[in-house]
Write a protein that holds these residues in place. Structure first.
Motif, short mmCIF file in Angstrom:
data_model
loop_
_atom_site.label_atom_id
_atom_site.label_comp_id
_atom_site.label_asym_id
_atom_site.label_seq_id
_atom_site.Cartn_x
_atom_site.Cartn_y
_atom_site.Cartn_z
N CYS A 20 -5.29 -6.73 7.21
CA CYS A 20 -5.97 -8.02 7.19
C CYS A 20 -6.37 -8.34 5.75
O CYS A 20 -6.90 -7.47 5.05
N PRO A 21 -6.08 -9.57 5.26
CA PRO A 21 -5.37 -10.66 5.94
C PRO A 21 -3.87 -10.39 6.00
O PRO A 21 -3.37 -9.42 5.43
N GLU A 22 -3.16 -11.26 6.65
CA GLU A 22 -1.73 -11.06 6.88
C GLU A 22 -0.92 -10.97 5.60
O GLU A 22 0.09 -10.28 5.54
N ASN A 23 -1.35 -11.68 4.56
CA ASN A 23 -0.59 -11.72 3.31
C ASN A 23 -1.03 -10.65 2.31
O ASN A 23 -0.61 -10.64 1.17
N ALA A 24 -1.89 -9.72 2.74
CA ALA A 24 -2.34 -8.64 1.85
C ALA A 24 -1.19 -7.67 1.58
O ALA A 24 -0.24 -7.55 2.37
N ASN A 25 -1.26 -6.98 0.46
CA ASN A 25 -0.23 -6.01 0.07
C ASN A 25 -0.27 -4.81 1.01
O ASN A 25 -1.29 -4.13 1.11
N ASP A 26 0.86 -4.55 1.70
CA ASP A 26 0.89 -3.44 2.65
C ASP A 26 1.53 -2.17 2.07
O ASP A 26 1.76 -1.21 2.80
N LYS A 27 1.78 -2.15 0.76
CA LYS A 27 2.38 -0.97 0.15
C LYS A 27 1.41 0.21 0.25
O LYS A 27 0.25 0.12 -0.13
N GLY A 28 1.91 1.31 0.79
CA GLY A 28 1.09 2.52 0.92
C GLY A 28 0.07 2.46 2.03
O GLY A 28 -0.84 3.31 2.10
N ALA A 29 0.19 1.49 2.95
CA ALA A 29 -0.81 1.32 4.00
C ALA A 29 -0.89 2.55 4.91
O ALA A 29 -1.97 3.04 5.23
N ARG A 30 0.25 3.04 5.31
CA ARG A 30 0.28 4.20 6.20
C ARG A 30 -0.33 5.42 5.53
O ARG A 30 -1.11 6.17 6.12
N PHE A 31 -0.01 5.62 4.25
CA PHE A 31 -0.53 6.76 3.50
C PHE A 31 -2.05 6.66 3.39
O PHE A 31 -2.77 7.63 3.60
N ASP A 32 -2.55 5.48 3.06
CA ASP A 32 -3.98 5.29 2.88
C ASP A 32 -4.77 5.52 4.17
O ASP A 32 -5.82 6.18 4.17
N ILE A 33 -4.28 4.99 5.27
CA ILE A 33 -5.06 5.03 6.50
C ILE A 33 -5.18 6.44 7.08
O ILE A 33 -6.18 6.78 7.72
N PHE A 34 -4.18 7.29 6.85
CA PHE A 34 -4.20 8.62 7.45
C PHE A 34 -4.48 9.76 6.47
O PHE A 34 -5.10 10.76 6.85
N THR A 35 -4.02 9.67 5.24
CA THR A 35 -4.10 10.80 4.32
C THR A 35 -5.53 11.12 3.89
O THR A 35 -5.98 12.27 3.97
N TRP A 36 -6.26 10.12 3.41
CA TRP A 36 -7.59 10.38 2.85
C TRP A 36 -8.56 10.84 3.94
O TRP A 36 -9.42 11.70 3.69
N THR A 37 -8.44 10.28 5.13
CA THR A 37 -9.32 10.71 6.22
C THR A 37 -8.98 12.14 6.67
O THR A 37 -9.86 12.88 7.10
N TYR A 38 -7.70 12.52 6.56
CA TYR A 38 -7.32 13.88 6.93
C TYR A 38 -7.91 14.88 5.94
O TYR A 38 -8.42 15.93 6.33
#
Length: 284
Positions: free
Chosen positions: A122-140
């Motif tokens: 969010c928002p839809e036009n935000a940069n999604d580069k590295g999104a998967r890495f960010d959401i799971f790696t740092w919390t792990y």
């Protein structure tokens, strides 16, 4: 007189028979009671003892107050991460303590939300580069002391290893086939042999390798956990240092660092993990 003698003998024989029957019943009851006593499975060290590996995990969980951590519904913290002198992430992470929901609010006002099933940007036009890495790696990395006994995780005790001239107990964390989207990942967990706190973790990143982990295996990294501080009696590393790592040399070149501040527990998630209207789903 003869009849009296016969009667006395019959009583004695009957009494002996009853005693033997009572002894047999007592023995059977004792045997049955013994059979019902439960013991640990064969993974223990024998006679119902906990296995060495289970004991190691419990020591780490106890050192990091896992029971107290999980009593809280969620935890939030500010995090600033840089690699190679460039800012990688600056924002606030909020996560359920069981890691099933995650939210990242970045300083550029964009958001990443993991609902337990899908990831939204969010928002839809935000940069999604590295999104998967960010959401799971740092919390792990943040929750690693509490993740060692997750379903599908396998921890094997290994030798003592030296890091910066200090010896640590190490164990290898790997995963069963089909667990997560990167089951080929592995971690070498370094713990203090005295207080059992997590001190460092060597690791590889295989996401996107499509089964060819050669590149990941040739470039392992390590995260060092530093500057432990307690929040409500629970210890957290507030400084992370990232380096290159090899089995032979240990730590090599410095790669990056992260700073953790304002660790706060939440007892009600409210609407934090709800998906905003102007969000788009990120395909993982």
């Amino acid at each position: 007189m003869k009849n009296l003698s016969i009667l006395i003998m019959a009583i004695i024989i009957l009494s002996c028979g009853n005693n033997k029957k009572q002894e047999s019943q007592t023995t059977d009851a004792t045997d049955n009671k013994t059979e019902k006593i439960s013991v640990e499975p064969d993974g223990g060290m024998g006679d119902g003892a906990v296995s060495i590996m289970d004991h190691h995990i419990k020591n780490i969980e106890k050192a990091h107050k896992k029971t107290d951590f999980l009593k809280h519904k969620a935890v939030s913290f500010n995090i600033v991460i840089s690699f190679g002198g460039k800012l990688r992430l600056d924002g606030k992470i909020t996560m359920l303590t069981n890691s099933t929901k995650i939210r990242i609010d970045k300083k550029d006002d964009s958001k990443l939300i993991y609902t337990g099933e899908n990831v939204f940007l969010c928002p839809e036009n935000a940069n999604d580069k590295g999104a998967r890495f960010d959401i799971f790696t740092w919390t792990y990395f943040f929750g690693m002391p509490y993740k060692l006994n997750d379903p599908g995780s396998k921890l094997e005790l290994e030798n003592m290893r030296t890091l910066n001239e200090v010896e640590y107990q190490t164990a290898r964390l790997s995963f069963e086939e089909g667990i997560g989207d990167s089951p080929d990942d592995w971690y070498i967990i370094y713990t203090d042999p005295k207080d059992h706190t997590l001190q460092a973790t060597a690791y590889i990143v295989t996401f996107g390798s499509k089964g060819d982990i050669t590149k990941a295996e040739s470039d392992p990294h390590i995260i060092q956990y530093q500057d432990y501080k307690t929040v409500e009696g629970i210890p957290f590393a507030t400084k992370w240092k990232f380096y290159g790592w090899t089995e032979e040399k240990g730590i090599t070149n410095e790669l990056g660092e992260a700073t953790i501040t304002d660790i706060t527990f939440l007892d009600d998630e409210g609407s934090i993990f709800e998906t905003p209207d102007n969000a788009k789903e990120i395909k993982l």
